[in-house]
Scaffold this motif. Structure first.
Motif, PDB file in Angstrom:
ATOM      1  N   LEU A  41       0.831  -1.199   0.000  1.00 32.55           N
ATOM      2  CA  LEU A  41       0.000   0.000   0.000  1.00 32.55           C
ATOM      3  C   LEU A  41       0.871   1.256   0.000  1.00 32.55           C
ATOM      4  O   LEU A  41       0.633   2.203  -0.753  1.00 32.55           O
TER       5      LEU A  41
ATOM      6  N   TYR B 188      -5.503   5.340  -2.789  1.00 32.91           N
ATOM      7  CA  TYR B 188      -6.422   4.348  -2.236  1.00 32.91           C
ATOM      8  C   TYR B 188      -7.482   5.056  -1.385  1.00 32.91           C
ATOM      9  O   TYR B 188      -7.205   6.073  -0.739  1.00 32.91           O
TER      10      TYR B 188
ATOM     11  N   VAL C 180      -7.706   1.412   2.712  1.00 33.41           N
ATOM     12  CA  VAL C 180      -6.634   1.504   3.707  1.00 33.41           C
ATOM     13  C   VAL C 180      -7.060   0.855   5.017  1.00 33.41           C
ATOM     14  O   VAL C 180      -6.302   0.093   5.636  1.00 33.41           O
TER      15      VAL C 180
END
Length: 377
Positions: free
Chosen positions: A156, A167, A172
């Motif tokens: 990420l 995102y 998340v």
């Protein structure tokens, strides 16, 4: 009766009959070819599809973890640097089964060699450090799985910086919950969390701010430097594995999905000489030991072959899925792998009688639920 007219009609009828037979024959043949073409197209599509890749990942990777754990649990102390020796056999097996592909496609490579070299360095570096971490005291298989589960957050973060990907808050949050679920599953594998943990932590923090000597003595305790070094090695391995996923996905985007096998084979072929440079002595000694006492070590060799086969299936599935997803959805690949690791843990508990606490099962449930919710986004 007009005989010539009848003969002419019979001749015309016979010719028409022959043309009908020819038409039926070629029509049937054409339909068979179309049916065969559709069947081959469907088969080709199936073998390159995302569901087929996921089946290979869960079947091959889970079986590979089980076979590898059986090798580790057997405690083959007579072999030096066992994990690197297993890696050596895995590389050899993948190269051997792809020899026809190597000779057939050597001159028609799609990916430049400089990209293949960088991909190979990330591949071998991540795998070698992954195995090397077990040589440090305190680094166990559960600790190893915990850090591998952190790949979700690492991907990420790297995806945001390298791919400039954004995102959503929900994405998340789910990735954080997946990581928390994996950590809870493994940290509390042997015991349940209790209210005493909270009070002990609260008491420690309170004593620390009050200047209590007990808290000061606890802070003065030096951590195991060997364990910290092992954790750093694992963290580096996880970062390299995440970088490899991103880099390979970018290669697939630039050179097409069809180059995934070329990348996979090149990684193994180019990794072999590098691995031999660092582990030549231990590999030679292990091979000599097996050749001198093959009957005694036949069970070990059988397990090793099974591990190599399942590893090959696992790698095939991972690369196939990565080639289908592309760099824009590479985190889905990591979600799938995290989900697979958790399933491997559950299977391991059943086969190797590894007990899990209720808290650990709650962590499993949290991870499974978040994986499912992420797939719906």
């Amino acid at each position: 009766m007009n005989i010539p007219l009848l003969n002419q009609s019979a001749h015309i009828f016979a010719g028409l009959k022959q043309e009908i037979y020819i038409y039926i024959y070629y029509t049937t043949l054409q339909m068979k070819n179309i049916k065969k073409s559709k069947k081959d197209s469907y088969k080709s599509h199936l073998l390159l599809s995302v569901p087929f890749a996921i089946v290979l990942i869960f079947g091959g990777c889970c079986s590979n973890v089980i076979s590898f754990e059986s090798l580790i649990n057997a405690n083959y102390t007579q072999f030096q640097n066992l994990t690197s020796f297993v890696t050596f056999f895995q590389l050899n097996y993948t190269i051997l089964i792809n020899i026809p592909y190597i000779f057939a496609n050597f001159k028609s490579r799609k990916v430049p060699i400089r990209k293949q070299l960088l991909s190979t360095l990330l591949f071998l570096g991540g795998n070698w450090l992954n195995n090397y971490a077990f040589s440090f005291s305190g680094v166990t298989v559960p600790c190893h799985i915990v850090f591998k589960s952190l790949n979700v957050l690492i991907n990420l973060i790297l995806g945001s910086f390298i791919l400039n990907k954004r995102y959503s808050f929900l994405q998340v949050l789910l990735c954080v919950l997946i990581t928390i679920g994996c950590i809870v599953t493994l940290v509390y594998k042997d015991h349940d969390i209790s209210i005493l943990d909270y009070y002990n932590y609260k008491s420690f923090v309170s004593n620390m701010f009050d200047g209590n000597q007990i808290a000061k003595d606890m802070l003065d305790i030096k951590p195991n430097s060997d364990f910290v070094a092992g954790i750093c090695v694992l963290l580096t391995s996880s970062i390299m594995a995440s970088l490899l996923q991103i880099y390979n996905c970018k290669i697939y985007d630039q050179h097409g999905k069809g180059c995934w096998k070329e990348v996979m084979v090149a990684q193994h072929v180019l990794s072999m000489p590098i691995l031999l440079v660092f582990n030549k002595k231990s590999i030679e000694q292990n091979l000599i030991f097996i050749s001198k006492s093959f009957q005694t070590n036949s069970l070990f060799v059988t397990k090793l072959i099974i591990n190599c086969i399942t590893q090959s299936i696992c790698i095939y599935g991972v690369n196939l899925l990565a080639s289908n997803l592309g760099s824009s959805n590479f985190i889905i690949l990591n979600i799938t792998l995290t989900f697979r690791k958790l399933l491997s843990l559950v299977i391991s508990c059943i086969i190797f009688d590894n007990t899990m606490s209720m808290t650990s099962w709650i962590g499993c449930g949290l991870t499974f639920l978040c994986c499912f919710l992420y797939s719906l986004l």
